[in-house]
Write an enzyme that holds these catalytic residues in place. Structure first.
Site, mmCIF file in Angstrom:
data_model
loop_
_atom_site.group_PDB
_atom_site.id
_atom_site.type_symbol
_atom_site.label_atom_id
_atom_site.label_comp_id
_atom_site.label_asym_id
_atom_site.label_seq_id
_atom_site.Cartn_x
_atom_site.Cartn_y
_atom_site.Cartn_z
ATOM 1 N N ARG A 15 26.567 26.105 36.827
ATOM 2 C CA ARG A 15 25.289 26.838 36.773
ATOM 3 C C ARG A 15 24.130 25.912 36.377
ATOM 4 O O ARG A 15 23.246 25.633 37.194
ATOM 5 C CB ARG A 15 25.406 28.020 35.781
ATOM 6 C CG ARG A 15 24.264 29.017 35.827
ATOM 7 C CD ARG A 15 23.013 28.621 35.075
ATOM 8 N NE ARG A 15 23.251 28.369 33.658
ATOM 9 C CZ ARG A 15 22.354 27.821 32.862
ATOM 10 N NH1 ARG A 15 21.163 27.440 33.327
ATOM 11 N NH2 ARG A 15 22.629 27.599 31.575
ATOM 12 N N ASP A 16 24.174 25.384 35.172
ATOM 13 C CA ASP A 16 23.044 24.586 34.691
ATOM 14 C C ASP A 16 22.937 23.291 35.485
ATOM 15 O O ASP A 16 21.833 22.772 35.714
ATOM 16 C CB ASP A 16 23.239 24.271 33.196
ATOM 17 C CG ASP A 16 21.951 23.916 32.484
ATOM 18 O OD1 ASP A 16 21.001 23.484 33.150
ATOM 19 O OD2 ASP A 16 21.900 24.047 31.251
ATOM 20 N N HIS A 207 23.701 23.680 22.735
ATOM 21 C CA HIS A 207 23.539 23.374 24.168
ATOM 22 C C HIS A 207 22.500 22.255 24.271
ATOM 23 O O HIS A 207 21.299 22.509 24.246
ATOM 24 C CB HIS A 207 23.063 24.674 24.849
ATOM 25 C CG HIS A 207 22.776 24.587 26.301
ATOM 26 N ND1 HIS A 207 23.551 25.230 27.251
ATOM 27 C CD2 HIS A 207 21.785 23.988 26.992
ATOM 28 C CE1 HIS A 207 23.049 25.024 28.456
ATOM 29 N NE2 HIS A 207 21.965 24.272 28.330
ATOM 30 N N HIS A 209 20.727 19.094 26.111
ATOM 31 C CA HIS A 209 20.450 18.195 27.229
ATOM 32 C C HIS A 209 20.274 16.798 26.614
ATOM 33 O O HIS A 209 19.967 16.663 25.425
ATOM 34 C CB HIS A 209 19.224 18.675 28.001
ATOM 35 C CG HIS A 209 19.532 19.933 28.786
ATOM 36 N ND1 HIS A 209 19.703 19.937 30.144
ATOM 37 C CD2 HIS A 209 19.751 21.207 28.383
ATOM 38 C CE1 HIS A 209 19.991 21.159 30.557
ATOM 39 N NE2 HIS A 209 20.031 21.959 29.499
ATOM 40 N N CYS A 240 16.635 22.082 33.779
ATOM 41 C CA CYS A 240 16.012 23.356 34.115
ATOM 42 C C CYS A 240 14.842 23.071 35.049
ATOM 43 O O CYS A 240 13.933 22.319 34.686
ATOM 44 C CB CYS A 240 15.537 24.064 32.849
ATOM 45 S SG CYS A 240 14.635 25.567 33.215
ATOM 46 N N ASN A 249 22.630 17.817 31.135
ATOM 47 C CA ASN A 249 23.314 18.242 29.909
ATOM 48 C C ASN A 249 24.177 17.084 29.413
ATOM 49 O O ASN A 249 24.509 16.168 30.172
ATOM 50 C CB ASN A 249 24.269 19.406 30.216
ATOM 51 C CG ASN A 249 23.562 20.695 30.487
ATOM 52 O OD1 ASN A 249 23.337 21.489 29.580
ATOM 53 N ND2 ASN A 249 23.193 20.927 31.734
HETATM 54 P P1 HMG Z 1 9.266 37.514 39.186
HETATM 55 O O1 HMG Z 1 8.817 36.813 40.415
HETATM 56 O O2 HMG Z 1 8.257 37.804 38.122
HETATM 57 O O3 HMG Z 1 10.063 38.837 39.547
HETATM 58 O O4 HMG Z 1 10.431 36.640 38.549
HETATM 59 P P2 HMG Z 1 9.552 40.239 40.055
HETATM 60 O O5 HMG Z 1 10.245 41.253 39.209
HETATM 61 O O6 HMG Z 1 8.053 40.263 40.150
HETATM 62 O O7 HMG Z 1 10.144 40.284 41.536
HETATM 63 C C1 HMG Z 1 9.699 39.402 42.559
HETATM 64 C C2 HMG Z 1 10.758 39.284 43.635
HETATM 65 O O8 HMG Z 1 11.965 38.712 43.067
HETATM 66 C C3 HMG Z 1 11.198 40.607 44.237
HETATM 67 O O9 HMG Z 1 11.624 40.330 45.574
HETATM 68 C C4 HMG Z 1 12.409 40.980 43.425
HETATM 69 O O10 HMG Z 1 13.288 41.846 44.125
HETATM 70 C C5 HMG Z 1 13.056 39.617 43.237
HETATM 71 P P3 HMG Z 1 10.665 40.567 46.844
HETATM 72 O O11 HMG Z 1 10.338 42.027 46.797
HETATM 73 O O12 HMG Z 1 9.456 39.671 46.633
HETATM 74 O O13 HMG Z 1 11.529 40.133 47.988
HETATM 75 N N1 HMG Z 1 13.920 39.540 42.067
HETATM 76 C C6 HMG Z 1 15.231 39.243 42.115
HETATM 77 N N2 HMG Z 1 16.042 38.981 43.150
HETATM 78 C C7 HMG Z 1 17.347 38.725 42.852
HETATM 79 N N3 HMG Z 1 17.846 38.703 41.603
HETATM 80 C C8 HMG Z 1 17.039 38.965 40.543
HETATM 81 C C9 HMG Z 1 15.684 39.253 40.789
HETATM 82 N N4 HMG Z 1 14.633 39.547 39.993
HETATM 83 C C10 HMG Z 1 13.563 39.726 40.763
HETATM 84 N N5 HMG Z 1 17.552 38.917 39.319
HETATM 85 C C11 HMG Z 1 12.424 36.349 37.251
HETATM 86 C C12 HMG Z 1 11.049 36.977 37.322
HETATM 87 C C13 HMG Z 1 12.904 36.441 35.803
HETATM 88 C C14 HMG Z 1 13.361 37.083 38.177
HETATM 89 C C15 HMG Z 1 12.306 34.871 37.693
HETATM 90 O O14 HMG Z 1 11.325 34.250 36.940
HETATM 91 C C16 HMG Z 1 13.600 34.103 37.547
HETATM 92 O O15 HMG Z 1 14.557 34.340 38.268
HETATM 93 N N6 HMG Z 1 13.617 33.131 36.626
HETATM 94 C C17 HMG Z 1 14.811 32.350 36.343
HETATM 95 C C18 HMG Z 1 14.496 30.886 36.335
HETATM 96 C C19 HMG Z 1 15.752 30.138 36.035
HETATM 97 O O16 HMG Z 1 16.819 30.445 36.534
HETATM 98 N N7 HMG Z 1 15.639 29.109 35.167
HETATM 99 C C20 HMG Z 1 16.790 28.334 34.783
HETATM 100 C C21 HMG Z 1 17.753 29.082 33.936
HETATM 101 S S1 HMG Z 1 17.351 29.057 32.194
HETATM 102 C C22 HMG Z 1 17.937 27.513 31.664
HETATM 103 O O17 HMG Z 1 18.349 26.695 32.468
HETATM 104 C C23 HMG Z 1 18.027 27.221 30.189
HETATM 105 C C24 HMG Z 1 19.469 27.276 29.650
HETATM 106 O O18 HMG Z 1 20.312 26.350 30.325
HETATM 107 C C25 HMG Z 1 19.484 26.928 28.163
HETATM 108 C C26 HMG Z 1 18.687 25.664 27.840
HETATM 109 O O19 HMG Z 1 18.977 24.588 28.396
HETATM 110 O O20 HMG Z 1 17.768 25.801 27.023
HETATM 111 C C27 HMG Z 1 20.062 28.670 29.798
HETATM 112 MG MG MG Z 2 20.406 24.184 29.906
#
Ligand code: HMG
Ligand code: MG
Length: 300
Positions: A15-16, A207, A209, A240, A249
């Site tokens: 995933r990450d 966690h 990086h 990220c 990581n």
């Molecule tokens: P948004 O654009 O504000 O969402 O994103 P929305 O609610 O306005 O919807 C817009 C469109 O997205 C719509 O589709 C929704 O249906 C769709 P459209 O009508 O335009 O075709 N949508 C989705 N589709 C599928 N699955 C969903 C979903 N939600 C909305 N779940 C949102 C808001 C939170 C969804 C977006 O910002 C997002 O997905 N962000 C995630 C970013 C990400 O994955 N970052 C990396 C992970 S975190 C990380 O790596 C840190 C970690 O490792 C720990 C660390 O290292 O600190 C965990």
């Molecule tokens: Mg991470």
């Protein structure tokens, strides 16, 4: 100060790691990677995320990956979920454990989730309510706990408030993310000492990086503080896409080598991990970030 006798490693590479690759990796390669990881003795693998495919196209095949992998009996296959829509999709795919995420940094919240921290907690609340109704355990992540690329320093007290809130909401464990790998051992110690005044250390995972090469030193300090759950990624993949400067990581092989040297049990086979490192880095056409895998490959 005693080290834990046993540590659980949560492998987050699929995933990450893969969320941060430029190329879209075929579903079959992701499945092969996870199937190989499943046979190393790892007890938990974060296999994909049900985030928006507009935001992270690299993991748009989440359902196919989850449904395509061979599920070993003693392995937990968890997925990252940002909102109720993601949870519903995960549930439909048959997911049995999820992880939710937020951050003490307002700026990072906007960049990573397009919402404020308060709104992210509302989203998480909807997810947790639905997950609990389906008997699905929930892990919580806090990102940027030792520094944010947009907001700078983060106060340990702000991390503690949110960690406590996520536990109260129903998360069984909080993984503290140094998303951009800027933290040092001194900061790590202060954060963990502050948090353990409020929460049992058994509920805390780390966690790291490895951007500044501090991850293993930080993990050593975390072990001294009693932490016994460590996230890491095969070959040190990761980052990220919404955290400027976030690099890989800490590599699972390097963590395992250190834990083996400390006589801390994990049940994981280092040789198998090194082979998987070669499989995935060969496929990606890049060098491993694992010092151990690199050293072993030169030794042959
Ligand atoms: P948004 O654009 O504000 O969402 O994103 P929305 O609610 O306005 O919807 C817009 C469109 O997205 C719509 O589709 C929704 O249906 C769709 P459209 O009508 O335009 O075709 N949508 C989705 N589709 C599928 N699955 C969903 C979903 N939600 C909305 N779940 C949102 C808001 C939170 C969804 C977006 O910002 C997002 O997905 N962000 C995630 C970013 C990400 O994955 N970052 C990396 C992970 S975190 C990380 O790596 C840190 C970690 O490792 C720990 C660390 O290292 O600190 C965990
Ligand atoms: Mg991470």
């Amino acid at each position: 100060m005693t080290f834990p006798s046993k540590v659980k490693i949560v492998e987050v590479g699929p995933r990450d790691g893969l969320q941060n690759e430029k190329m879209i990796i075929p579903t079959s390669i992701k499945i092969e990677l996870i199937n190989q990881l499943s046979k190393t003795g790892l007890s938990q693998i974060e296999v994909t995320s049900f985030v928006s495919p507009h935001w992270v196209p690299q993991l748009a095949d989440h359902s196919e990956v989850y449904q395509g992998i061979i599920k070993e009996k003693n392995v937990i296959y968890s997925v990252l979920v940002p909102n109720k829509q993601g949870f519903d999709n995960a549930l439909a795919a048959g997911v049995k454990e999820i992880a939710v995420f937020t951050t003490p940094s307002e700026k990072f919240s906007e960049k990573n989730m397009n919402c404020s921290v308060t709104e992210s907690l509302e989203n998480i609340n909807h997810v947790i309510t639905a997950a609990m109704a389906n008997n699905i355990p929930i892990r919580g992540y806090l990102s940027c706990v030792l520094g944010c690329p947009y907001a700078g320093d983060i106060k340990p007290s702000a991390v503690v408030v949110l960690a406590d809130q996520l536990i109260q909401m129903g998360c069984y464990e909080i993984s503290l993310g140094d998303t951009i790998g800027v933290g040092t051992p001194k900061q790590t110690k202060l954060l963990l000492q502050t948090i353990s005044q409020k929460l049992p250390i058994e509920k805390i995972a780390v966690h790291f990086h490895d951007t500044y090469g501090q991850a293993l030193a930080n993990i050593y300090v975390a072990l001294e503080q009693g932490v016994s759950v460590i996230d890491s990624a095969i070959a040190g993949l990761g980052g990220c896409p919404y955290a400027k400067g976030a690099s890989g990581n800490v590599a699972t092989e390097d963590v395992l080598y250190m834990l083996n040297g400390l006589n801390i049990a994990t049940g994981i086979d280092l040789k198998k991990l090194i082979q998987i490192d070669k499989f995935i880095t060969d496929y990606l056409g890049k060098n491993t970030h694992s010092k151990v895998a690199l050293a072993e490959s030169k030794a042959y």
